[in-house]
Scaffold this motif. Sequence first.
Motif, PDB file in Angstrom:
ATOM      1  N   UNK A   1      62.868  20.367 123.676  1.00  0.00           N
ATOM      2  CA  UNK A   1      62.222  20.044 124.944  1.00  0.00           C
ATOM      3  C   UNK A   1      61.727  18.602 125.005  1.00  0.00           C
ATOM      4  N   UNK A   2      61.508  17.962 123.845  1.00  0.00           N
ATOM      5  CA  UNK A   2      61.001  16.588 123.856  1.00  0.00           C
ATOM      6  C   UNK A   2      62.074  15.564 123.488  1.00  0.00           C
ATOM      7  N   UNK A   3      63.306  16.023 123.291  1.00  0.00           N
ATOM      8  CA  UNK A   3      64.383  15.102 122.905  1.00  0.00           C
ATOM      9  C   UNK A   3      64.613  14.000 123.934  1.00  0.00           C
ATOM     10  N   UNK A   4      64.416  14.315 125.203  1.00  0.00           N
ATOM     11  CA  UNK A   4      64.681  13.338 126.251  1.00  0.00           C
ATOM     12  C   UNK A   4      63.415  12.658 126.763  1.00  0.00           C
ATOM     13  N   UNK A   5      62.303  12.932 126.087  1.00  0.00           N
ATOM     14  CA  UNK A   5      61.036  12.323 126.485  1.00  0.00           C
ATOM     15  C   UNK A   5      60.737  11.079 125.637  1.00  0.00           C
ATOM     16  N   UNK A   6      59.995  10.172 126.223  1.00  0.00           N
ATOM     17  CA  UNK A   6      59.442   9.058 125.460  1.00  0.00           C
ATOM     18  C   UNK A   6      58.059   9.501 125.002  1.00  0.00           C
ATOM     19  N   UNK A   7      57.876   9.596 123.688  1.00  0.00           N
ATOM     20  CA  UNK A   7      56.587  10.010 123.156  1.00  0.00           C
ATOM     21  C   UNK A   7      55.665   8.806 123.023  1.00  0.00           C
ATOM     22  N   UNK A   8      54.542   8.877 123.682  1.00  0.00           N
ATOM     23  CA  UNK A   8      53.536   7.819 123.624  1.00  0.00           C
ATOM     24  C   UNK A   8      52.620   8.115 122.432  1.00  0.00           C
ATOM     25  N   UNK A   9      52.493   7.126 121.528  1.00  0.00           N
ATOM     26  CA  UNK A   9      51.677   7.278 120.322  1.00  0.00           C
ATOM     27  C   UNK A   9      50.775   6.064 120.157  1.00  0.00           C
ATOM     28  N   UNK A  10      49.676   6.237 119.451  1.00  0.00           N
ATOM     29  CA  UNK A  10      48.743   5.133 119.236  1.00  0.00           C
ATOM     30  C   UNK A  10      49.184   4.251 118.077  1.00  0.00           C
ATOM     31  N   UNK A  11      49.009   2.952 118.241  1.00  0.00           N
ATOM     32  CA  UNK A  11      49.268   1.999 117.159  1.00  0.00           C
ATOM     33  C   UNK A  11      48.405   2.337 115.941  1.00  0.00           C
ATOM     34  N   UNK A  12      48.978   2.147 114.766  1.00  0.00           N
ATOM     35  CA  UNK A  12      48.207   2.244 113.534  1.00  0.00           C
ATOM     36  C   UNK A  12      48.143   3.620 112.921  1.00  0.00           C
ATOM     37  N   UNK A  13      48.366   4.673 113.712  1.00  0.00           N
ATOM     38  CA  UNK A  13      48.261   6.021 113.193  1.00  0.00           C
ATOM     39  C   UNK A  13      49.637   6.571 112.817  1.00  0.00           C
ATOM     40  N   UNK A  14      49.659   7.316 111.722  1.00  0.00           N
ATOM     41  CA  UNK A  14      50.897   7.923 111.249  1.00  0.00           C
ATOM     42  C   UNK A  14      50.989   9.371 111.714  1.00  0.00           C
ATOM     43  N   UNK A  15      52.202   9.795 112.009  1.00  0.00           N
ATOM     44  CA  UNK A  15      52.469  11.173 112.410  1.00  0.00           C
ATOM     45  C   UNK A  15      53.617  11.684 111.533  1.00  0.00           C
ATOM     46  N   UNK A  16      53.310  12.127 110.294  1.00  0.00           N
ATOM     47  CA  UNK A  16      54.352  12.463 109.315  1.00  0.00           C
ATOM     48  C   UNK A  16      55.387  13.460 109.818  1.00  0.00           C
ATOM     49  N   UNK A  17      54.968  14.436 110.611  1.00  0.00           N
ATOM     50  CA  UNK A  17      55.917  15.446 111.095  1.00  0.00           C
ATOM     51  C   UNK A  17      56.850  14.898 112.166  1.00  0.00           C
ATOM     52  N   UNK A  18      56.418  13.841 112.836  1.00  0.00           N
ATOM     53  CA  UNK A  18      57.246  13.244 113.887  1.00  0.00           C
ATOM     54  C   UNK A  18      58.137  12.123 113.370  1.00  0.00           C
ATOM     55  N   UNK A  19      57.685  11.434 112.311  1.00  0.00           N
ATOM     56  CA  UNK A  19      58.376  10.227 111.866  1.00  0.00           C
ATOM     57  C   UNK A  19      59.855  10.435 111.535  1.00  0.00           C
ATOM     58  N   UNK A  20      60.248  11.510 110.816  1.00  0.00           N
ATOM     59  CA  UNK A  20      61.680  11.715 110.548  1.00  0.00           C
ATOM     60  C   UNK A  20      62.513  11.831 111.823  1.00  0.00           C
ATOM     61  N   UNK A  21      61.921  12.441 112.856  1.00  0.00           N
ATOM     62  CA  UNK A  21      62.621  12.601 114.133  1.00  0.00           C
ATOM     63  C   UNK A  21      62.732  11.262 114.859  1.00  0.00           C
ATOM     64  N   UNK A  22      61.709  10.429 114.708  1.00  0.00           N
ATOM     65  CA  UNK A  22      61.742   9.089 115.299  1.00  0.00           C
ATOM     66  C   UNK A  22      62.763   8.225 114.574  1.00  0.00           C
ATOM     67  N   UNK A  23      62.751   8.288 113.242  1.00  0.00           N
ATOM     68  CA  UNK A  23      63.668   7.483 112.432  1.00  0.00           C
ATOM     69  C   UNK A  23      65.124   7.847 112.685  1.00  0.00           C
TER      70      UNK A  23
END
Length: 251
Positions: free
Chosen positions: A129-151
């Motif tokens: 459901x979020x594949x076509x969305x632009x995820x807005x995230x804050x600078x400086x904070x890590x989101x380990x569960x999201x990072x592999x999907x972003x990469x």
Amino acid sequence: MKLFISIMLTLQLCITSFTANAESINYYVIDKQAMPFQITTDSEKHSGIVSDIISCIFMDNYTVRYHTYPFNRMISELEAGREKNWVTFGSPGWGGVQAANLSDIPIYTVSHSILTSAKSDFIYRDLKDINKKILVLLYGFDYPNLQPLIDSGEIKELRVKDYAAAFRILDKMPQDSAFVEMTSRIKYNLKIQSRDLKQYKLQDFSALIPSYPIYLALDPKMDKDIQKFINQKLSNMSDSGSLTEIIHRYI
């Protein structure tokens, strides 16, 4: 003899009191990104869940020195170890200095949500459901569960410096953007910016970012007596209900 013993006991108490107050506690605060856990103002007054807990713990026993930095700078300062007996907040999953030495008991359990504009027909059920969305995230904070999907390119990210910027993007791109953050932070920042929650949709995101506890993060080299003092005070606050009372001031 009794007078001598009395004098010696008084001197011992004074020495103990002096020793307790001789040490300073270096409290590290994230500037403008950690509300409602740490709230800073232009007048340099400090409040928020963690800051109020710190004030309560050290009220009568230690001098607290405040160090306020942007998140990445704060981490660099802690890693450099320039100040001893420091304290901030952290969690086991965050890694690094914010996970190296934690208080005996947690101070709060955080959950994450995904926020979208009420104008959007978006409903979060699973990852696709979020594949076509632009995820807005804050600078400086890590989101380990999201990072592999972003990469991997499965998810597109857009980093912003603060909550006001995140909300503006949702308003301007209601069908294309979604903001992922701690539920407590989203609700608090909507409130202080006088934004109506009815203009947005807040959906649970714990399937991808499970809820987890946060603790006071302590200097790994902290004086053992100070660390024992902190844990005892925190336990007392939990038992008396004052810890819950502080949390309810903001959430």
